[in-house]
Design an enzyme around this catalytic site. Structure first.
Site, PDB file in Angstrom:
ATOM      1  N   CYS A   5      -1.147  -0.412   9.308  1.00 21.35           N
ATOM      2  CA  CYS A   5      -0.319  -1.598   9.054  1.00 21.35           C
ATOM      3  C   CYS A   5       1.099  -1.311   9.515  1.00 21.35           C
ATOM      4  CB  CYS A   5      -0.309  -1.942   7.562  1.00 21.35           C
ATOM      5  SG  CYS A   5      -1.894  -2.383   6.888  1.00 21.35           S
ATOM      6  N   TYR A  32     -17.506 -13.953  28.143  1.00 20.82           N
ATOM      7  CA  TYR A  32     -17.302 -12.909  27.116  1.00 20.82           C
ATOM      8  C   TYR A  32     -17.620 -13.516  25.741  1.00 20.82           C
ATOM      9  CZ  TYR A  32     -14.305 -11.232  31.003  1.00 20.82           C
ATOM     10  OH  TYR A  32     -13.803 -10.870  32.220  1.00 20.82           O
ATOM     11  N   ASP A  57     -12.633 -15.384  26.693  1.00 17.44           N
ATOM     12  CA  ASP A  57     -12.127 -14.598  25.561  1.00 17.44           C
ATOM     13  C   ASP A  57     -12.386 -13.129  25.885  1.00 17.44           C
ATOM     14  OD1 ASP A  57     -11.283 -13.617  23.152  1.00 17.44           O
ATOM     15  OD2 ASP A  57     -12.923 -14.437  21.959  1.00 17.44           O
ATOM     16  N   CYS A  70      -0.646   6.114   6.996  1.00 18.90           N
ATOM     17  CA  CYS A  70      -1.866   5.615   7.628  1.00 18.90           C
ATOM     18  C   CYS A  70      -1.592   5.063   9.024  1.00 18.90           C
ATOM     19  CB  CYS A  70      -2.491   4.546   6.731  1.00 18.90           C
ATOM     20  SG  CYS A  70      -3.804   3.588   7.491  1.00 18.90           S
ATOM     21  N   GLU A  73     -22.387 -12.638  28.198  1.00 19.84           N
ATOM     22  CA  GLU A  73     -21.947 -11.440  27.485  1.00 19.84           C
ATOM     23  C   GLU A  73     -22.700 -10.236  28.036  1.00 19.84           C
ATOM     24  OE1 GLU A  73     -20.415  -8.628  25.538  1.00 19.84           O
ATOM     25  OE2 GLU A  73     -19.617 -10.600  24.992  1.00 19.84           O
ATOM     26  N   GLN A 102     -15.974 -11.501  14.173  1.00 19.24           N
ATOM     27  CA  GLN A 102     -14.534 -11.503  13.925  1.00 19.24           C
ATOM     28  C   GLN A 102     -14.246 -11.006  12.509  1.00 19.24           C
ATOM     29  OE1 GLN A 102     -12.165 -12.028  16.030  1.00 19.24           O
ATOM     30  NE2 GLN A 102     -12.963 -13.285  17.697  1.00 19.24           N
ATOM     31  N   CYS A 112      -6.447 -11.423  23.145  1.00 20.05           N
ATOM     32  CA  CYS A 112      -6.004 -10.480  22.107  1.00 20.05           C
ATOM     33  C   CYS A 112      -4.921  -9.557  22.647  1.00 20.05           C
ATOM     34  CB  CYS A 112      -7.193  -9.667  21.583  1.00 20.05           C
ATOM     35  SG  CYS A 112      -8.034  -8.698  22.842  1.00 20.05           S
ATOM     36  N   CYS A 143       0.838  -1.206   0.000  1.00 21.49           N
ATOM     37  CA  CYS A 143       0.000   0.000   0.000  1.00 21.49           C
ATOM     38  C   CYS A 143       0.873   1.257   0.000  1.00 21.49           C
ATOM     39  CB  CYS A 143      -0.899  -0.001   1.234  1.00 21.49           C
ATOM     40  SG  CYS A 143      -1.829   1.525   1.450  1.00 21.49           S
TER      41      CYS A 143
END
Length: 455
Positions: free
Chosen positions: A82, A313, A383, A79, A334, A284, A410, A73
């Site tokens: 990435c 979660y 999660d 940006c 949740e 996701q 994550c 890119c």
């Protein structure tokens, strides 16, 4: 030697920080340089200087690293979405494995980690099934769309993101042309005036269905019939809607969605499970890697058809429904009521009956159900968001003493903290596997399998 702001230094980049920035040293002074790659020799301008370290701006690459590649890119550096696009994909996986291992060792205090190889992608571009493009004007007054530059609300013009689907560009071209033709103004954050705030696109990788949702600062879009006719010509278009958001805030989506053509949702699959996804649904963004992630979680859960499982979660039930295929019964928790409505609907459309869903905070629902109703768990799957698990939740897991705990994370830093707590109180780390859910970025997902020590 003492370095000050605006000094120019020559550095060999010898390491990489957790946010992907290059790290070099000049006479013992450590400099963090965004966009520099391990192995580069660069000149950098000191932008901020502390006593023993500073932050520099990359000025020139004197000798490129063997790991350096040309970003796909042209906007990659501006940006900032990435952070690793200038790094070869094999080296990106090495960086992520090192980051994960470093957090588990430094924060968690673990040694001799039972780590499996990082699960990467065969094609590490064009994997995102969702994109939200802010709309504004450039300095010349022309309508533009793209992405916000890092830590700002300045739009970097880009209609063809290398991580997004190819159809994004066609959709954005049509919407911007429509706005220009009919004099429809983009939203202005400074004045609160203007109509179109964001263009939101979703795509079903396994169904080919497309959704377009325009987030607007009003009730209706002028000449929407003409826009619908154009968008309908794109193969796979299944849903066109407006999301009403009149709030003076940087929250992207409002609460109200009006479907102006087609279905209220699109459908996609993870493995054998189908999910209905509306503009407001959480889903996701990389379903191909999510299948690998959940398959690994299922493997670590080691289910044989007799187990009762709690999925904490649980979102729209993505992991819960995966687990239900091999468990006796699954209970999901949740905090978002709309997500639980989606979870129940997704269970229904897949004819899965051995599940039950609760609305509430996992750290409140699990202790309540355990203490008042005596619920039991053979396996608990968590999660959590980036902040990790609430301490009350971890203490309840210890009281319930499930045979196994599967932790999907994550954020490897909060993962390491929570694993240390569980392993200090009766659990053993059996398996760890990183999954590259977001190639070209610094983020890494992790699945961990824990087992009670007395088994």
């Amino acid at each position: 030697m003492e370095y000050r702001k605006n000094d120019i230094v020559t550095l060999e980049i010898v390491d990489c920080g957790t946010d992907g920035e290059g790290i070099g040293k000049a006479d013992g002074f450590t400099v963090f340089v965004k966009d520099a790659v391990i192995g580069d020799i660069v000149t950098a301008k000191i932008m901020k200087a502390k006593k023993n370290y500073g932050y520099g701006r990359l000025m020139e690459i004197l000798k490129p690293s063997p790991y350096r590649v040309e970003p796909v890119c042209p906007s990659a550096r501006q940006c900032g979405g990435c952070q690793l696009q200038a790094v070869s994909y094999e080296e990106q996986k090495v960086f992520k494995e090192k980051k994960l291992r470093g957090h588990l060792e430094r924060i968690g205090g673990f040694r001799d980690l039972p780590m499996e190889p990082m699960i990467g992608m065969d094609e590490p571009y064009h994997y995102r099934n969702k994109a939200q493009f802010p709309v504004g004007r450039n300095k010349e007054g022309r309508i533009i769309t793209g992405f916000y530059a890092g830590r700002t609300h300045a739009i970097i013009e880009n209609r063809d993101c290398a991580l997004g689907i190819p159809q994004n560009k066609e959709i954005l071209d049509i919407v911007i042309a429509h706005m220009e033709k009919y004099g429809i103004a983009p939203y202005d954050e400074m004045t609160g005036k203007g109509l179109v705030r964001h263009i939101f696109v979703r795509y079903g990788f396994f169904t080919g269905e497309l959704m377009v949702c325009l987030i607007i600062n009003g009730q209706d879009l002028p000449h929407q019939k003409e826009l619908i006719e154009k968008l309908r010509e794109i193969p796979g278009m299944a849903s066109i809607s407006l999301n009403i958001n009149k709030k003076r805030s940087n929250v992207i989506l409002g609460d109200k969605v009006k479907t102006i053509w087609g279905q209220e949702y699109i459908t996609d699959k993870i493995g054998d499970i189908s999910y209905e996804i509306s503009p407001l649904s959480f889903f996701q963004v990389n379903p191909k890697q999510t299948w690998k992630l959940y398959s690994k979680a299922l493997e670590y859960a080691d289910l044989h058809g007799e187990e009762t499982v709690w999925d904490l979660y649980c979102g729209i039930g993505t992991i819960s429904l995966f687990l239900a295929q091999q468990a006796k019964f699954v209970r999901g928790v949740e905090i978002v009521p709309a997500a639980i409505d989606d979870a129940k609907r997704n269970a229904q459309i897949n004819n899965i009956e051995n599940v039950e869903f609760f609305v509430g905070k996992a750290e409140e629902v699990l202790p309540r159900e355990y203490e008042k109703n005596g619920v039991y768990a053979d396996v608990i799957v968590v999660d959590p968001p980036r902040k990790g698990c609430d301490e009350m939740l971890l203490k309840t897991i210890l009281k319930m003493q499930p045979k196994r705990v599967v932790y999907v994370s994550c954020d490897s830093a909060t993962l390491a903290r929570d694993l240390r707590f569980l392993c200090d109180n009766g659990y053993e780390l059996k398996k760890v596997c990183g999954v590259d859910q977001f190639p070209q970025t610094v983020h890494v997902e992790t699945v961990v399998g824990l087992q009670r020590k007395d088994i």
